[in-house]
Scaffold this motif. Structure first.
Motif, PDB file in Angstrom:
ATOM      1  N   VAL A  59      60.350  72.056  26.920  1.00  0.00           N
ATOM      2  CA  VAL A  59      60.618  72.743  28.183  1.00  0.00           C
ATOM      3  C   VAL A  59      59.276  73.033  28.857  1.00  0.00           C
ATOM      4  O   VAL A  59      58.442  73.748  28.290  1.00  0.00           O
ATOM      5  CB  VAL A  59      61.387  74.057  27.949  1.00  0.00           C
ATOM      6  N   PRO A  60      59.028  72.447  30.033  1.00  0.00           N
ATOM      7  CA  PRO A  60      57.714  72.626  30.674  1.00  0.00           C
ATOM      8  C   PRO A  60      57.448  74.073  31.039  1.00  0.00           C
ATOM      9  O   PRO A  60      58.358  74.830  31.388  1.00  0.00           O
ATOM     10  CB  PRO A  60      57.810  71.737  31.922  1.00  0.00           C
ATOM     11  N   LYS A  61      56.165  74.430  30.955  1.00  0.00           N
ATOM     12  CA  LYS A  61      55.770  75.812  31.258  1.00  0.00           C
ATOM     13  C   LYS A  61      55.633  76.045  32.762  1.00  0.00           C
ATOM     14  O   LYS A  61      55.907  77.128  33.266  1.00  0.00           O
ATOM     15  CB  LYS A  61      54.434  76.118  30.564  1.00  0.00           C
ATOM     16  N   ASP A  62      55.180  75.015  33.477  1.00  0.00           N
ATOM     17  CA  ASP A  62      54.870  75.188  34.900  1.00  0.00           C
ATOM     18  C   ASP A  62      55.926  74.544  35.780  1.00  0.00           C
ATOM     19  O   ASP A  62      56.435  73.464  35.485  1.00  0.00           O
ATOM     20  CB  ASP A  62      53.500  74.571  35.220  1.00  0.00           C
ATOM     21  N   LYS A  63      56.238  75.194  36.873  1.00  0.00           N
ATOM     22  CA  LYS A  63      57.152  74.656  37.871  1.00  0.00           C
ATOM     23  C   LYS A  63      56.353  73.925  38.949  1.00  0.00           C
ATOM     24  O   LYS A  63      55.183  74.222  39.168  1.00  0.00           O
ATOM     25  CB  LYS A  63      57.969  75.790  38.516  1.00  0.00           C
ATOM     26  N   PRO A  64      56.970  72.939  39.639  1.00  0.00           N
ATOM     27  CA  PRO A  64      56.261  72.249  40.718  1.00  0.00           C
ATOM     28  C   PRO A  64      55.801  73.241  41.780  1.00  0.00           C
ATOM     29  O   PRO A  64      56.496  74.225  42.077  1.00  0.00           O
ATOM     30  CB  PRO A  64      57.323  71.289  41.289  1.00  0.00           C
ATOM     31  N   PRO A  65      54.635  73.014  42.364  1.00  0.00           N
ATOM     32  CA  PRO A  65      54.122  73.963  43.358  1.00  0.00           C
ATOM     33  C   PRO A  65      54.956  73.952  44.637  1.00  0.00           C
ATOM     34  O   PRO A  65      55.507  72.919  45.026  1.00  0.00           O
ATOM     35  CB  PRO A  65      52.706  73.428  43.627  1.00  0.00           C
ATOM     36  N   ALA A  66      55.055  75.124  45.255  1.00  0.00           N
ATOM     37  CA  ALA A  66      55.748  75.210  46.539  1.00  0.00           C
ATOM     38  C   ALA A  66      54.870  74.603  47.628  1.00  0.00           C
ATOM     39  O   ALA A  66      53.655  74.814  47.645  1.00  0.00           O
ATOM     40  CB  ALA A  66      56.055  76.676  46.862  1.00  0.00           C
ATOM     41  N   VAL A  67      55.473  73.850  48.532  1.00  0.00           N
ATOM     42  CA  VAL A  67      54.716  73.208  49.611  1.00  0.00           C
ATOM     43  C   VAL A  67      54.530  74.214  50.745  1.00  0.00           C
ATOM     44  O   VAL A  67      55.505  74.758  51.279  1.00  0.00           O
ATOM     45  CB  VAL A  67      55.455  71.962  50.124  1.00  0.00           C
ATOM     46  N   PRO A  68      53.270  74.520  51.129  1.00  0.00           N
ATOM     47  CA  PRO A  68      53.013  75.466  52.224  1.00  0.00           C
ATOM     48  C   PRO A  68      53.618  75.003  53.544  1.00  0.00           C
ATOM     49  O   PRO A  68      53.983  73.833  53.710  1.00  0.00           O
ATOM     50  CB  PRO A  68      51.479  75.513  52.299  1.00  0.00           C
ATOM     51  N   ALA A  69      53.676  75.921  54.487  1.00  0.00           N
ATOM     52  CA  ALA A  69      54.318  75.638  55.770  1.00  0.00           C
ATOM     53  C   ALA A  69      53.504  74.685  56.633  1.00  0.00           C
ATOM     54  O   ALA A  69      54.068  73.896  57.398  1.00  0.00           O
ATOM     55  CB  ALA A  69      54.580  76.949  56.521  1.00  0.00           C
ATOM     56  N   THR A  70      52.178  74.726  56.585  1.00  0.00           N
ATOM     57  CA  THR A  70      51.340  73.901  57.466  1.00  0.00           C
ATOM     58  C   THR A  70      50.617  72.815  56.680  1.00  0.00           C
ATOM     59  O   THR A  70      50.334  72.953  55.492  1.00  0.00           O
ATOM     60  CB  THR A  70      50.301  74.764  58.193  1.00  0.00           C
ATOM     61  N   SER A  71      50.295  71.717  57.383  1.00  0.00           N
ATOM     62  CA  SER A  71      49.582  70.608  56.756  1.00  0.00           C
ATOM     63  C   SER A  71      48.199  71.026  56.289  1.00  0.00           C
ATOM     64  O   SER A  71      47.709  70.564  55.256  1.00  0.00           O
ATOM     65  CB  SER A  71      49.464  69.433  57.743  1.00  0.00           C
ATOM     66  N   GLU A  72      47.554  71.921  57.063  1.00  0.00           N
ATOM     67  CA  GLU A  72      46.207  72.365  56.701  1.00  0.00           C
ATOM     68  C   GLU A  72      46.235  73.106  55.355  1.00  0.00           C
ATOM     69  O   GLU A  72      45.390  72.869  54.475  1.00  0.00           O
ATOM     70  CB  GLU A  72      45.640  73.280  57.784  1.00  0.00           C
ATOM     71  N   GLU A  73      47.203  73.994  55.203  1.00  0.00           N
ATOM     72  CA  GLU A  73      47.317  74.730  53.936  1.00  0.00           C
ATOM     73  C   GLU A  73      47.677  73.781  52.790  1.00  0.00           C
ATOM     74  O   GLU A  73      47.156  73.894  51.675  1.00  0.00           O
ATOM     75  CB  GLU A  73      48.396  75.810  54.060  1.00  0.00           C
ATOM     76  N   THR A  74      48.563  72.842  53.076  1.00  0.00           N
ATOM     77  CA  THR A  74      48.980  71.880  52.050  1.00  0.00           C
ATOM     78  C   THR A  74      47.796  71.053  51.577  1.00  0.00           C
ATOM     79  O   THR A  74      47.590  70.866  50.368  1.00  0.00           O
ATOM     80  CB  THR A  74      50.076  70.955  52.600  1.00  0.00           C
ATOM     81  N   GLU A  75      47.012  70.544  52.512  1.00  0.00           N
ATOM     82  CA  GLU A  75      45.858  69.710  52.151  1.00  0.00           C
ATOM     83  C   GLU A  75      44.853  70.525  51.332  1.00  0.00           C
ATOM     84  O   GLU A  75      44.294  70.025  50.344  1.00  0.00           O
ATOM     85  CB  GLU A  75      45.193  69.151  53.395  1.00  0.00           C
ATOM     86  N   LYS A  76      44.631  71.768  51.740  1.00  0.00           N
ATOM     87  CA  LYS A  76      43.688  72.618  51.021  1.00  0.00           C
ATOM     88  C   LYS A  76      44.133  72.825  49.579  1.00  0.00           C
ATOM     89  O   LYS A  76      43.324  72.731  48.646  1.00  0.00           O
ATOM     90  CB  LYS A  76      43.572  73.959  51.747  1.00  0.00           C
ATOM     91  N   LYS A  77      45.437  73.082  49.375  1.00  0.00           N
ATOM     92  CA  LYS A  77      45.938  73.307  48.018  1.00  0.00           C
ATOM     93  C   LYS A  77      45.940  72.012  47.201  1.00  0.00           C
ATOM     94  O   LYS A  77      45.689  72.024  45.991  1.00  0.00           O
ATOM     95  CB  LYS A  77      47.344  73.907  48.073  1.00  0.00           C
ATOM     96  N   ALA A  78      46.222  70.888  47.854  1.00  0.00           N
ATOM     97  CA  ALA A  78      46.205  69.602  47.153  1.00  0.00           C
ATOM     98  C   ALA A  78      44.796  69.254  46.688  1.00  0.00           C
ATOM     99  O   ALA A  78      44.596  68.782  45.567  1.00  0.00           O
ATOM    100  CB  ALA A  78      46.759  68.498  48.056  1.00  0.00           C
ATOM    101  N   VAL A  79      43.807  69.507  47.551  1.00  0.00           N
ATOM    102  CA  VAL A  79      42.410  69.261  47.186  1.00  0.00           C
ATOM    103  C   VAL A  79      42.003  70.162  46.019  1.00  0.00           C
ATOM    104  O   VAL A  79      41.286  69.736  45.099  1.00  0.00           O
ATOM    105  CB  VAL A  79      41.480  69.477  48.399  1.00  0.00           C
TER     106      VAL A  79
END
Length: 586
Positions: free
Chosen positions: A186-206
């Protein structure tokens, strides 16, 4: 020989008696209710055993499996099929519902690890608890590692599919896991929530990519895989694919290191910026187009992706695809001479097995078995080929034809054991002697039947087996090679019966069978002298005594030839003197 296993008759008898008595006792307990454990005592027992195991390994300075002086023993011959039902379709049960010597078909257990893991060479165990805080022992046999880490140590929570509750050879009740797919982590971590804006998403992906790179630098492969996967989940939602491609390229490298070749191939192809056209596509424009209007950085990155794709395809034995991708890499970077194919090495771990079906003791290449199961379990595309194209005594009829569920690949461990037992090859040195206990599984070569009068011989180039004809082979004539080249008739027949399950009746064996017992015994004694002489030569013992060695070889050949009746053996090989003859020709 350094890889010889010395086992006294008394020790072999003790192992056999223990295994057979244990099987007999378990048969009387089928369906008995489980005796509850006292949680505190059970966890304390496991904690103490884990501490003692760690202290023992430290005092012995062990960093690898023990040598043959402490070869482990396993009971085989009571196979059962793996669960072929996804976990979400199974009915829940508790530890209190377990019955002894029972496969609880249609049910699942959800448990949490409650103690440290006691690790061993061929098995690991720990105590687990369910929601009702009932406590029980769980044991993983042979296939203890997943992604290079002990599977019981890799997580806290597990789903046991169709649990098998039995006794160890020592009489200890346990949940026994033989098939890796029957234990779902049973995995410990859940998939990350995708932020509302592309800028926030890119920052978290990086940020996830950076964390993955840092973990990779520390050789924390599973952590790197998790961060890269989270980064791809985020980056795949961005309007441009560049960042997702970068992370796919990095994850492909990690998957190669983890031997997840299906995943590595998929990641490498997803990372391509300007791919060559697919030859199977309806549209197939000029393959040179992908190098036009492309900057050097893009070319370099695509060459790296093709190299990783080719390496993965090679390990999946998809050689035409591997060749095509290596050629694409060379087209993109013609001056790059650093591309080398990773050569997989198989562990040489052996175990003494007692097969309950025929009560025979055998030394099994369990390191090879474990490697084959791991390769198939991590790469679903290999499972069907492995299960359907090779012969084994256990065909797993109940689960035949099911190679995956929603939980992932399904590999029948008992079928793999029998396939390896009947089809594996020892890798011999140039002098024909054991080359260090290495063994391998080449499925196509395994289709070739045995004969003591072969028309081919095996040679090895790295991990590639080459079957070379030793005489002209007519159209329609069967290709055969020798599974055992012992010069002693009795030893050869025993080896063929024990390891491959048949008695050889080729023309040579029929001729040797007709010899008087005294003649065969004399030939066997001389053949063993010849083997000892050849071992000395292989070990470099000839040296300044080369003249004496050659003289002894000539005497042995002459003595051996006297044991063969010229009329009955006309045109047949003289196996007992064959290697000596080759030595004299040098």
């Amino acid at each position: 020989m350094s890889n010889a296993v010395y086992l006294t008759e008394q020790e072999a008898a003790r192992i056999k008696t223990t295994v057979l008595n244990s099987a007999s006792k378990r048969a009387t307990l089928i369906g008995n209710a489980r005796t509850p454990r006292i949680a505190k005592d059970a966890i304390s027992q496991a904690t103490g055993a884990a501490l003692m195991a760690d202290m023992g390994a430290m005092s012995m300075g062990q960093t690898q499996a023990p040598d043959n002086s402490s070869i482990p023993a396993l009971a085989v011959g009571q196979p059962y099929p793996p669960c072929i039902v996804p976990a979400h379709e199974l009915q829940p049960m508790g530890l209190a519902d377990l019955r002894t010597e029972t496969h609880h078909r249609g049910f699942k257990l959800v448990v949490k690890r409650a103690s440290p893991v006691v690790t061993g060479v061929v098995r690991s165990w720990a105590m687990v608890q369910d929601e009702a805080e009932e406590t029980e022992r769980i044991e993983v046999v042979l296939h203890t590692l997943r992604d290079g880490q002990d599977v019981l140590e890799s997580a806290k929570e597990f789903v046991v599919k169709e649990p098998y509750f039995t006794l160890t050879e020592e009489g200890e009740p346990t949940l026994r896991i033989d098939h890796p797919s029957d234990l779902v982590v049973v995995p410990k971590d859940k998939p990350p929530a995708v932020p509302a804006t592309s800028e926030e998403t890119e920052k978290k992906a990086v940020a996830q990519k950076t964390k993955g790179n840092n973990a990779l630098g520390k050789n924390e492969l599973l952590a790197a895989l998790g961060h890269y996967t989270a980064g791809i989940t985020l980056a795949s939602t961005l309007p441009t694919p560049d960042l997702a491609r970068d992370i796919h390229r990095n994850r492909s490298h990690v998957n190669l290191l983890l031997q997840h070749y299906d995943a590595a191939l998929s990641d490498a192809l997803a990372a391509l910026i300007n791919p060559f056209p697919d030859p199977d596509s309806d549209t197939n424009p000029d393959t040179e187009q992908n190098t036009k209007n492309t900057d050097s950085r893009t070319t370099e990155l695509d060459a790296k992706s093709y190299f990783r794709a080719a390496t993965a395809a090679y390990h999946l034995t998809n050689y035409p695809t591997a060749l095509r991708y290596f050629q694409h890499q060379k087209t993109l970077m013609p001056t790059d001479r650093g591309a080398a194919t990773n050569i997989a090495r198989v562990g040489a771990l052996k175990a003494m097995t007692c097969d309950i079906r025929d009560e025979r003791m055998r030394v099994a290449p369990v390191g090879l078995e474990r490697a084959v199961v791991d390769r198939a379990f991590n790469n679903a595309s290999l499972v069907a080929r492995l299960m359907t194209e090779s012969f084994g005594d256990w065909d797993g009829a109940e689960g035949k034809g099911c190679f995956a569920t929603d939980d992932g690949p399904v590999v029948d461990v008992f079928r793999v054991h029998d396939i390896i037992a009947r089809n594996a090859f020892g890798v011999a040195g140039k002098d024909g002697s054991d080359a260090g206990g290495s063994a391998g599984f080449w499925p196509y070569a395994a289709l070739i039947n045995h004969s003591c009068v072969p028309n081919t011989q095996r040679e090895f180039v790295g991990d590639l087996m080459v079957i070379r004809a030793t005489k002209p082979i007519a159209k329609g004539e069967e290709i055969v090679h020798s599974y055992d080249e012992s010069g002693d008739y009795a030893e050869r027949q025993e080896a063929l019966l024990t390891m491959w399950g048949f008695e050889c009746t080729c023309v040579l064996c029929e001729a040797e069978k007709g010899d008087e017992v005294a003649v065969r015994e004399k030939r066997g004694k001389l053949a063993r002298e010849a083997d000892e002489l050849l071992k000395g030569v292989a070990a470099g013992g000839a040296g300044s005594n080369k003249r004496l060695v050659m003289a002894k070889a000539k005497r042995l050949v002459a003595a051996l030839e006297e044991t063969y009746d010229e009329k009955r053996y006309r045109g047949l090989p003289r196996l007992a003197s064959q290697r000596l003859q080759q030595l004299l020709k040098k």
